[in-house]
Design an enzyme around this catalytic site. Structure first.
Site, PDB file in Angstrom:
ATOM      1  N   GLY A 110       0.806  -1.214   0.000  1.00 56.63           N
ATOM      2  CA  GLY A 110       0.000   0.000   0.000  1.00 56.63           C
ATOM      3  C   GLY A 110       0.839   1.263   0.000  1.00 56.63           C
ATOM      4  CB  CYS A 140      -2.527  -9.085  -2.840  1.00 55.76           C
ATOM      5  SG  CYS A 140      -3.654  -7.705  -3.139  1.00 55.76           S
ATOM      6  CG  HIS A 220      -7.590  -9.290  -6.059  1.00 51.93           C
ATOM      7  ND1 HIS A 220      -8.395  -8.199  -5.900  1.00 51.93           N
ATOM      8  CD2 HIS A 220      -6.596  -9.137  -5.143  1.00 51.93           C
ATOM      9  CE1 HIS A 220      -7.913  -7.421  -4.928  1.00 51.93           C
ATOM     10  NE2 HIS A 220      -6.823  -7.973  -4.456  1.00 51.93           N
TER      11      HIS A 220
HETATM   12  P1  NAD Z   1      -5.689  -3.514   8.160  1.00 55.06           P
HETATM   13  O1  NAD Z   1      -6.455  -2.261   8.291  1.00 55.06           O
HETATM   14  O2  NAD Z   1      -6.410  -4.816   8.164  1.00 55.06           O
HETATM   15  O3  NAD Z   1      -4.594  -3.603   9.299  1.00 55.06           O
HETATM   16  C1  NAD Z   1      -3.790  -2.513   9.662  1.00 55.06           C
HETATM   17  C2  NAD Z   1      -3.607  -2.530  11.172  1.00 55.06           C
HETATM   18  O4  NAD Z   1      -2.730  -1.476  11.545  1.00 55.06           O
HETATM   19  C3  NAD Z   1      -4.922  -2.323  11.919  1.00 55.06           C
HETATM   20  O5  NAD Z   1      -4.966  -3.252  12.991  1.00 55.06           O
HETATM   21  C4  NAD Z   1      -4.800  -0.883  12.449  1.00 55.06           C
HETATM   22  O6  NAD Z   1      -5.481  -0.699  13.661  1.00 55.06           O
HETATM   23  C5  NAD Z   1      -3.303  -0.794  12.670  1.00 55.06           C
HETATM   24  N1  NAD Z   1      -2.761   0.575  12.702  1.00 55.06           N
HETATM   25  C6  NAD Z   1      -3.320   1.719  12.250  1.00 55.06           C
HETATM   26  N2  NAD Z   1      -2.487   2.753  12.484  1.00 55.06           N
HETATM   27  C7  NAD Z   1      -1.393   2.242  13.088  1.00 55.06           C
HETATM   28  C8  NAD Z   1      -0.188   2.810  13.596  1.00 55.06           C
HETATM   29  N3  NAD Z   1       0.069   4.122  13.513  1.00 55.06           N
HETATM   30  N4  NAD Z   1       0.722   1.988  14.179  1.00 55.06           N
HETATM   31  C9  NAD Z   1       0.490   0.652  14.281  1.00 55.06           C
HETATM   32  N5  NAD Z   1      -0.644   0.070  13.822  1.00 55.06           N
HETATM   33  C10 NAD Z   1      -1.558   0.852  13.229  1.00 55.06           C
HETATM   34  O7  NAD Z   1      -4.817  -3.341   6.834  1.00 55.06           O
HETATM   35  P2  NAD Z   1      -4.188  -4.500   5.959  1.00 55.06           P
HETATM   36  O8  NAD Z   1      -5.198  -4.973   4.985  1.00 55.06           O
HETATM   37  O9  NAD Z   1      -3.506  -5.503   6.846  1.00 55.06           O
HETATM   38  O10 NAD Z   1      -3.123  -3.682   5.117  1.00 55.06           O
HETATM   39  C11 NAD Z   1      -1.840  -3.367   5.631  1.00 55.06           C
HETATM   40  C12 NAD Z   1      -0.911  -3.070   4.475  1.00 55.06           C
HETATM   41  O11 NAD Z   1      -0.810  -4.240   3.669  1.00 55.06           O
HETATM   42  C13 NAD Z   1      -1.347  -1.946   3.528  1.00 55.06           C
HETATM   43  O12 NAD Z   1      -0.209  -1.323   2.997  1.00 55.06           O
HETATM   44  C14 NAD Z   1      -2.066  -2.701   2.439  1.00 55.06           C
HETATM   45  O13 NAD Z   1      -2.097  -1.989   1.220  1.00 55.06           O
HETATM   46  C15 NAD Z   1      -1.186  -3.932   2.339  1.00 55.06           C
HETATM   47  N6  NAD Z   1      -1.844  -5.094   1.748  1.00 55.06           N
HETATM   48  C16 NAD Z   1      -3.134  -5.406   2.062  1.00 55.06           C
HETATM   49  C17 NAD Z   1      -3.737  -6.487   1.452  1.00 55.06           C
HETATM   50  C18 NAD Z   1      -5.160  -6.848   1.719  1.00 55.06           C
HETATM   51  O14 NAD Z   1      -5.818  -7.341   0.820  1.00 55.06           O
HETATM   52  N7  NAD Z   1      -5.689  -6.668   2.886  1.00 55.06           N
HETATM   53  C19 NAD Z   1      -3.014  -7.260   0.552  1.00 55.06           C
HETATM   54  C20 NAD Z   1      -1.664  -6.960   0.308  1.00 55.06           C
HETATM   55  C21 NAD Z   1      -1.106  -5.855   0.901  1.00 55.06           C
END
Ligand code: NAD
Length: 337
Positions: A110, A140, A220
């Site tokens: 992200g 992903c 996806h």
């Molecule tokens: P998510 O929202 O499920 O999880 C993020 C977590 O970080 C949450 O628990 C949130 O409370 C916490 N958080 C928020 N601010 C914070 C801070 N300042 N310090 C510590 N923790 C904090 O998000 P996700 O889906 O796990 O995505 C995380 C990253 O992975 C992003 O960059 C996203 O683009 C990437 N990503 C997501 C997916 C997906 O499909 N979910 C796939 C690949 C990559």
């Protein structure tokens, strides 16, 4: 043992924590969370030391009766490497803290590519990450495309990739996302960001990508056309893809017609959280027309980057070469279905 911190314990972070714990050469030194929600509670139940990501919120954890081990600063100081799995944009903001502590860090897809020194995919460019301070495990979709491009490029050469990505509107827990009843060209203008993102791994690759968003949460689906530099037959391409450790070629006899049955299968074989770490390529779809390869693949957005994060830990610390790391990760997780 490599001491791994996980900052951001959501969809990706909690999966990476469990995958790290399963490795023979790594330990989870702790996980950081912003809120004392159900994930904080399960982190503690699993025995992960829990750190407050935001100091002002320590009281909220106290009120909820959830015990903290300290603050995120202390966690980063105690770690050999930190996996940042915070929401998009926050990872980039955290880089300064990681640099101050001289702790190598992995960001997620992200984040913009320029937030990190290098973008990472285990199959394609493991070595480029070794010795850097901050690496980005690509998204992903980019992971799914990179795993496909790498063997095709090596074996046949690629003139051009054209990919249409039918993207899930949100993850199952993302109740605020949509569309609920629509099909959105997304983005409407071409190319989608995925092609340029694949170029962070394969700088010279010609690739055009288009995206749509649909009311689905499971996976996806990519519709792929790769113009090859040679003309293997479809059976040869299928053999090549079957020989890769992170691509699952779905055999016709399995009668898996979509993401629903893929997830059902993952549950049946006992995958944690019904995760599918591999690209799922429909064998029947692998078709050659002249030098044009066509296929469909499904990508489990919540989990395909998880083994990549584990490999990126070893890569950034220079602890292993690609083949050895991929094999260790795969074996510890039980990959290959
Ligand atoms: P998510 O929202 O499920 O999880 C993020 C977590 O970080 C949450 O628990 C949130 O409370 C916490 N958080 C928020 N601010 C914070 C801070 N300042 N310090 C510590 N923790 C904090 O998000 P996700 O889906 O796990 O995505 C995380 C990253 O992975 C992003 O960059 C996203 O683009 C990437 N990503 C997501 C997916 C997906 O499909 N979910 C796939 C690949 C990559």
């Amino acid at each position: 043992m490599i001491q791994v911190a996980i900052n951001g314990y959501g969809t990706i972070g909690k999966r990476v924590a469990d995958a790290v714990r399963a490795q023979p050469d790594m330990e989870v030194v702790g996980v950081a969370k912003t809120r004392p929600n159900f994930e904080a509670e399960t982190a503690v139940e699993k025995g992960y030391p829990l750190y407050a990501a935001i100091e002002d919120r320590i009281e909220l954890f106290d009120d909820a009766g959830i015990e903290l081990a300290g603050t995120v600063d202390e966690l980063v100081a105690a770690a050999d490497v930190v996996v940042d799995a915070c929401p998009s944009g926050i990872g980039a903001d955290n880089v300064e803290m990681y640099r101050e502590h001289d702790t190598p860090a992995l960001l997620q897809g992200g984040e913009d590519a320029d937030a990190a020194d290098v973008s990472f995919n285990a199959r394609a460019n493991f070595d480029e990450t070794t010795g850097t301070d901050v690496a980005r495990v690509v998204s992903c979709n980019t992971t799914g495309l990179s795993r496909l491009v790498a063997p095709l490029e090596e074996e046949y050469g690629i003139e051009k990739v054209r990919a249409t990505l039918v993207r899930r509107g949100g993850d199952p827990a993302q109740t605020g996302r949509g569309p609920i009843n629509d099909i959105l060209p997304n983005p409407v203008s071409l190319p989608s960001h995925h092609g340029p993102d694949v170029n962070t791994i394969f700088p010279d690759l010609a690739i055009d990508t288009l995206g749509l968003k649909v009311p689905a949460t499971l996976m996806h689906t990519h519709s792929i056309n790769v113009e090859l530099e040679s003309t293997p037959d479809a059976a040869e391409v299928r053999d090549l893809l079957e020989s890769q450790s992170r691509t699952f070629v779905i055999d016709e006899h399995m009668a898996i017609d979509g993401a629903g049955k893929l997830k059902e299968y993952a549950q049946d074989v006992g995958r944690p959280r019904a995760d599918i770490w591999e690209n799922c390529i429909w064998g029947e779809s692998i078709t050659m027309e002249g030098n044009d390869l066509y296929l469909f693949q499904a990508i489990h957005q919540e989990s395909d980057v998880v083994p990549e994060n584990v490999d990126a830990v070893r890569a950034i610390l220079g602890e292993s070469d690609a083949a050895e790391s991929i094999e260790t990760t795969n074996e510890a997780l039980g990959m290959g279905i």
